[in-house]
Structure formats: structure tokens, C-alpha cells
Design a protein around this motif. Structure first.
Motif, PDB file in Angstrom:
ATOM      1  N   LEU A   8      -3.378   3.828   5.912  1.00  0.00           N
ATOM      2  CA  LEU A   8      -2.893   3.607   7.274  1.00  0.00           C
ATOM      3  C   LEU A   8      -3.801   4.219   8.334  1.00  0.00           C
ATOM      4  CD1 LEU A   8       0.872   4.312   6.555  1.00  0.00           C
ATOM      5  CD2 LEU A   8      -0.035   2.128   7.373  1.00  0.00           C
ATOM      6  N   GLY A   9      -4.718   5.091   7.897  1.00  0.00           N
ATOM      7  CA  GLY A   9      -5.630   5.728   8.830  1.00  0.00           C
ATOM      8  C   GLY A   9      -4.957   6.749   9.720  1.00  0.00           C
ATOM      9  N   VAL A  10      -3.970   7.475   9.165  1.00  0.00           N
ATOM     10  CA  VAL A  10      -3.209   8.449   9.951  1.00  0.00           C
ATOM     11  C   VAL A  10      -3.155   9.792   9.223  1.00  0.00           C
ATOM     12  CG1 VAL A  10      -1.795   6.683  11.052  1.00  0.00           C
ATOM     13  CG2 VAL A  10      -1.005   7.733   8.925  1.00  0.00           C
ATOM     14  N   ASP A  11      -2.956  10.854   9.975  1.00  0.00           N
ATOM     15  CA  ASP A  11      -2.809  12.183   9.387  1.00  0.00           C
ATOM     16  C   ASP A  11      -1.396  12.414   8.875  1.00  0.00           C
ATOM     17  OD1 ASP A  11      -5.452  12.895   9.918  1.00  0.00           O
ATOM     18  OD2 ASP A  11      -4.947  13.582  11.945  1.00  0.00           O
ATOM     19  N   TYR A  12      -0.434  11.744   9.505  1.00  0.00           N
ATOM     20  CA  TYR A  12       0.964  11.910   9.103  1.00  0.00           C
ATOM     21  C   TYR A  12       1.683  10.574   9.223  1.00  0.00           C
ATOM     22  CZ  TYR A  12       1.860  11.866  14.126  1.00  0.00           C
ATOM     23  OH  TYR A  12       1.914  11.497  15.452  1.00  0.00           O
ATOM     24  N   ILE A  13       2.771  10.463   8.487  1.00  0.00           N
ATOM     25  CA  ILE A  13       3.630   9.280   8.532  1.00  0.00           C
ATOM     26  C   ILE A  13       4.934   9.691   9.196  1.00  0.00           C
ATOM     27  CG2 ILE A  13       4.916   7.616   7.138  1.00  0.00           C
ATOM     28  CD1 ILE A  13       2.631   7.991   5.011  1.00  0.00           C
ATOM     29  N   ASP A  14       5.369   8.939  10.174  1.00  0.00           N
ATOM     30  CA  ASP A  14       6.580   9.332  10.917  1.00  0.00           C
ATOM     31  C   ASP A  14       7.821   9.279  10.041  1.00  0.00           C
ATOM     32  OD1 ASP A  14       5.669   9.617  13.882  1.00  0.00           O
ATOM     33  OD2 ASP A  14       4.715   7.793  13.157  1.00  0.00           O
ATOM     34  N   SER A  15       7.975   8.211   9.285  1.00  0.00           N
ATOM     35  CA  SER A  15       9.161   8.066   8.425  1.00  0.00           C
ATOM     36  C   SER A  15       8.745   7.415   7.114  1.00  0.00           C
ATOM     37  CB  SER A  15      10.218   7.213   9.126  1.00  0.00           C
ATOM     38  OG  SER A  15      11.307   6.949   8.267  1.00  0.00           O
ATOM     39  N   LEU A  16       9.113   8.059   6.010  1.00  0.00           N
ATOM     40  CA  LEU A  16       8.822   7.526   4.680  1.00  0.00           C
ATOM     41  C   LEU A  16      10.143   7.311   3.950  1.00  0.00           C
ATOM     42  CD1 LEU A  16       6.786   6.755   2.467  1.00  0.00           C
ATOM     43  CD2 LEU A  16       6.801   9.155   1.747  1.00  0.00           C
ATOM     44  N   LEU A  17      10.339   6.090   3.474  1.00  0.00           N
ATOM     45  CA  LEU A  17      11.573   5.733   2.788  1.00  0.00           C
ATOM     46  C   LEU A  17      11.304   5.452   1.316  1.00  0.00           C
ATOM     47  CD1 LEU A  17      13.077   3.169   5.345  1.00  0.00           C
ATOM     48  CD2 LEU A  17      13.205   5.674   5.403  1.00  0.00           C
ATOM     49  N   THR A  18      12.279   5.787   0.478  1.00  0.00           N
ATOM     50  CA  THR A  18      12.244   5.281  -0.884  1.00  0.00           C
ATOM     51  C   THR A  18      12.828   3.876  -0.822  1.00  0.00           C
ATOM     52  OG1 THR A  18      12.933   5.664  -3.179  1.00  0.00           O
ATOM     53  CG2 THR A  18      14.447   6.420  -1.452  1.00  0.00           C
ATOM     54  N   HIS A  19      12.113   2.931  -1.422  1.00  0.00           N
ATOM     55  CA  HIS A  19      12.314   1.514  -1.146  1.00  0.00           C
ATOM     56  C   HIS A  19      13.289   0.847  -2.121  1.00  0.00           C
ATOM     57  CE1 HIS A  19       9.959  -2.346   0.246  1.00  0.00           C
ATOM     58  NE2 HIS A  19      11.212  -2.329   0.661  1.00  0.00           N
ATOM     59  N   CYS A  20      14.193   0.048  -1.549  1.00  0.00           N
ATOM     60  CA  CYS A  20      15.042  -0.870  -2.305  1.00  0.00           C
ATOM     61  C   CYS A  20      15.903  -0.167  -3.359  1.00  0.00           C
ATOM     62  CB  CYS A  20      14.178  -1.943  -2.958  1.00  0.00           C
ATOM     63  SG  CYS A  20      15.081  -3.400  -3.508  1.00  0.00           S
ATOM     64  N   ALA A  21      16.699   0.792  -2.931  1.00  0.00           N
ATOM     65  CA  ALA A  21      17.629   1.469  -3.847  1.00  0.00           C
ATOM     66  C   ALA A  21      18.841   0.575  -4.104  1.00  0.00           C
ATOM     67  CB  ALA A  21      18.078   2.798  -3.255  1.00  0.00           C
ATOM     68  N   VAL A  22      19.235   0.447  -5.360  1.00  0.00           N
ATOM     69  CA  VAL A  22      20.391  -0.383  -5.698  1.00  0.00           C
ATOM     70  C   VAL A  22      21.432   0.348  -6.551  1.00  0.00           C
ATOM     71  CG1 VAL A  22      19.149  -2.573  -5.496  1.00  0.00           C
ATOM     72  CG2 VAL A  22      19.193  -1.376  -7.692  1.00  0.00           C
ATOM     73  N   ALA A  23      21.008   1.333  -7.325  1.00  0.00           N
ATOM     74  CA  ALA A  23      21.938   2.060  -8.199  1.00  0.00           C
ATOM     75  C   ALA A  23      22.795   3.021  -7.392  1.00  0.00           C
ATOM     76  CB  ALA A  23      21.177   2.814  -9.279  1.00  0.00           C
ATOM     77  N   GLU A  24      24.024   3.240  -7.842  1.00  0.00           N
ATOM     78  CA  GLU A  24      24.898   4.164  -7.119  1.00  0.00           C
ATOM     79  C   GLU A  24      24.436   5.608  -7.285  1.00  0.00           C
ATOM     80  OE1 GLU A  24      28.809   3.688  -8.660  1.00  0.00           O
ATOM     81  OE2 GLU A  24      28.128   3.665 -10.737  1.00  0.00           O
ATOM     82  N   ASN A  25      23.655   5.881  -8.324  1.00  0.00           N
ATOM     83  CA  ASN A  25      23.111   7.223  -8.539  1.00  0.00           C
ATOM     84  C   ASN A  25      21.607   7.240  -8.300  1.00  0.00           C
ATOM     85  OD1 ASN A  25      22.460   5.681 -10.785  1.00  0.00           O
ATOM     86  ND2 ASN A  25      22.518   7.428 -12.193  1.00  0.00           N
ATOM     87  N   TRP A  26      21.155   6.456  -7.339  1.00  0.00           N
ATOM     88  CA  TRP A  26      19.724   6.360  -7.066  1.00  0.00           C
ATOM     89  C   TRP A  26      19.108   7.706  -6.720  1.00  0.00           C
ATOM     90  CZ3 TRP A  26      17.812   7.973  -2.415  1.00  0.00           C
ATOM     91  CH2 TRP A  26      18.711   8.067  -1.340  1.00  0.00           C
ATOM     92  N   ASP A  27      19.908   8.588  -6.147  1.00  0.00           N
ATOM     93  CA  ASP A  27      19.381   9.900  -5.791  1.00  0.00           C
ATOM     94  C   ASP A  27      19.001  10.712  -7.021  1.00  0.00           C
ATOM     95  OD1 ASP A  27      22.186   9.934  -6.341  1.00  0.00           O
ATOM     96  OD2 ASP A  27      22.296  11.968  -5.544  1.00  0.00           O
ATOM     97  N   GLN A  28      19.722  10.509  -8.123  1.00  0.00           N
ATOM     98  CA  GLN A  28      19.387  11.194  -9.373  1.00  0.00           C
ATOM     99  C   GLN A  28      18.220  10.495 -10.069  1.00  0.00           C
ATOM    100  OE1 GLN A  28      20.667  14.154 -10.330  1.00  0.00           O
ATOM    101  NE2 GLN A  28      21.675  14.049  -8.323  1.00  0.00           N
TER     102      GLN A  28
END
Length: 305
Positions: free
Chosen positions: A140-160
Motif C-alpha cells: 500500500l506504500g504506507v507506514d501504518y494502516i488505519d483499520s485492519l479487519l479479519t475478513h469474511c468471518a462466518v463461524a460463531e466461534n470465529w474469535d477462537q
């Protein structure tokens, strides 16, 4: 009594009445609240409790997996991004899966980094998240990213399932490599989990009143949806709002399926008038689509005042 005295008394009485009226008018004007400012599509808005700001309308680079934007070629893509920026759009949404990181890099080269809000996403198949974040910054040519998401979560326990991502994202945030982290959900169970999580600074949520391409109880990202799925999704978005999470709407154009202007107008009105979203992102392929979205969004926001 002389005519002169009568005239003088009348004059003094009239002057006193006029002065009293002016004082009353001044007091009324002073007490009246200032007129409400009409919000617009290109306002800089707060993203939940993150402390970050972005334009209310964002440019998406992932239409049909990014194929629409990639097909433009670098020159036309650059013109699109810079046209949007000239209109006041400072939020650019991308993802590794869209294969548009390098295109974004070239498009934003002359633009002031501090005025941009760049959000990207990481799939759940990455082996080394921290190393991948460094690669994203280079792409991206940047020193930092403003917001980074984990993409396309579908499981109810995606956090685990994605705990190492959550830990890596938090570490990157502490280092200042990213400024906020969150999730892009593609099922109601995943959305329900995300709404309760303190870890989620930012949510990218699928929303439109037609019920097209929004979250369903099925734990699959591409399950067909309809109007019956709208209420459960809005309930979870309401919980996110209560928890002061940043909320960005997507799929306002039904994944590009809303070919009718009336459908696009209806969806944008719904998103802007529900009172739950901080911002919204739409994938564009030409400047006319940007102009239309700004016009429709401004009209919808005007009705909220």
C-alpha cells in the motif's frame, strides 16, 4: 395643552415602544438556537470510539472480488480515486483478496497520507499475520494502516478460530502499525459474536432494506438472503452501536445487483436514516457513480435534520 407638547409625547412614546421592540427582538435572536447543519456524504465523521475520522462515504475496491476495479487498469483507477478525493472522499476500502493493494498505492502517491483513511482485510488462511501486515504496508506504500479487519468471518466461534489473528492485530495496534482492528462478518452467528466483543473496534456490516447479500443464520458467506433477514441483522448492529463500536455499512448496492435507480435510492436512504452507521462504502467503476452516490446520500441525510 399645545400641539407641540402632544407631538413630543407621542414621539417619546413611539421611541420607547420601538426601543423595547428592538431589545425584545435582540433577546429572541440571542435565545434562538443556531440552524442545524445539514450533514453530507463527504463529512469527516467519527468512527465509534476509535478516535479516528473518515469520510462518511468510502470508495470500495472489491466489486465482484475486485475484478471490476482491476479491469479499469491503473490509469483509470487512479483517476477514480483522485476524483473521489477531490469531492471529499478520503476513505478507501481494500483487501488482500481484492488484489488492489498496489493499485491503491499508485493512486494515493501524491495525496496527503494524514488525510486518508485506508482500510484493508486479511483472510483467515494467512500463516504469519504480523509479517503479512508488514507486506500490506509495503504493497500500500504506507507506514501504518488505519483499520485492519479479519475478513469474511462466518463461524460463531470465529474469535477462537482466529485467535492468533486477534492477538497479532492487537500487537500491531500497540506498535502503531495499525490504528484500529475489527472484522468483516458474513453470517448472523459471526455478527452476533462480534457485536459483543470488546476487541472489535470496527465492523464492516452488510446492509440494505431489500435483504440482498446480507447475513443469514447459515454459516456460509454466500447464502441467499431476503427481507426476513433484515431485522436480526439490524438488531446486532444496534448492539454494536450501544457498545460504541465503529460501524461501516457495505453492500448498499446489493453487491452491484441494484441496476434500478429506485433500488439504489431506497437502500442509501435506509442506510443513512437508520441512525446506526458511522460510514458506508460503495464500490465504484466510474465518476458518474460517485456523483450519484453523493447526490443520493446528501438527499437522504438532509431528511434527517
Amino acid at each position: 395643552m399645545s400641539e407641540r407638547v402632544i407631538t413630543r409625547r407621542r414621539f417619546l412614546g413611539s421611541s420607547a415602544t420601538l426601543a423595547g421592540g428592538l431589545l425584545l427582538s435582540a433577546a429572541v435572536l440571542e435565545a434562538a438556537p443556531p440552524p442545524k447543519r445539514i450533514p453530507t456524504a463527504v463529512d469527516q465523521v467519527k468512527l465509534g470510539k476509535t478516535g479516528l475520522k473518515l469520510s462518511r462515504l468510502g470508495i470500495g475496491t472489491g466489486s465482484i472480488g475486485g475484478s471490476i476495479q482491476r479491469a479499469l487498469g491503473q490509469e483509470e483507477f487512479t483517476k477514480l480515486i483522485r476524483y473521489g478525493y477531490d469531492q471529499g472522499i478520503t476513505y478507501i476500502d481494500t483487501a488482500e483478496a481484492y488484489r488492489t493493494h498496489e493499485m491503491v498505492r499508485e493512486a494515493i502517491k501524491p495525496l496527503p497520507r494524514e488525510k486518508l483513511f485506508i482500510q484493508t482485510k486479511m483472510s483467515g488462511r494467512v500463516e504469519k499475520p504480523l509479517e503479512t501486515i508488514d507486506r500490506y504496508r509495503k504493497e500500500l506504500g504506507v507506514d501504518y494502516i488505519d483499520s485492519l479487519l479479519t475478513h469474511c468471518a462466518v463461524a460463531e466461534n470465529w474469535d477462537q478460530e482466529r485467535k492468533r489473528f486477534l492477538d497479532a492485530f492487537e500487537e500491531a495496534k500497540q506498535k502503531g502499525i495499525i490504528r484500529a482492528h475489527g472484522v468483516s462478518c458474513h453470517s448472523l452467528p459471526a455478527l452476533t459474536k462480534a457485536a459483543q466483543m470488546k476487541w472489535c473496534d470496527v465492523h464492516l456490516v452488510r446492509i440494505n432494506p431489500q435483504g440482498v447479500c446480507i447475513d443469514t443464520p447459515a454459516k456460509k458467506w454466500n447464502t441467499k438472503s431476503d427481507k426476513s433477514h433484515i431485522a436480526p441483522v439490524m438488531e446486532q448492529i444496534g448492539i454494536m452501536k450501544k457498545n460504541k463500536h465503529g460501524i461501516i455499512g457495505m453492500k448498499l448496492i446489493g453487491n452491484g445487483n441494484f441496476k434500478n435507480l429506485a433500488d439504489r435510492k431506497k437502500s442509501i436512504e435506509f442506510a443513512m436514516q437508520c441512525g446506526l452507521l458511522d460510514a458506508a462504502v460503495i464500490g465504484f467503476k466510474n465518476t458518474a457513480e460517485i456523483d450519484e452516490a453523493i447526490k443520493l446520500m446528501n438527499a437522504a441525510l438532509k431528511e434527517t435534520v
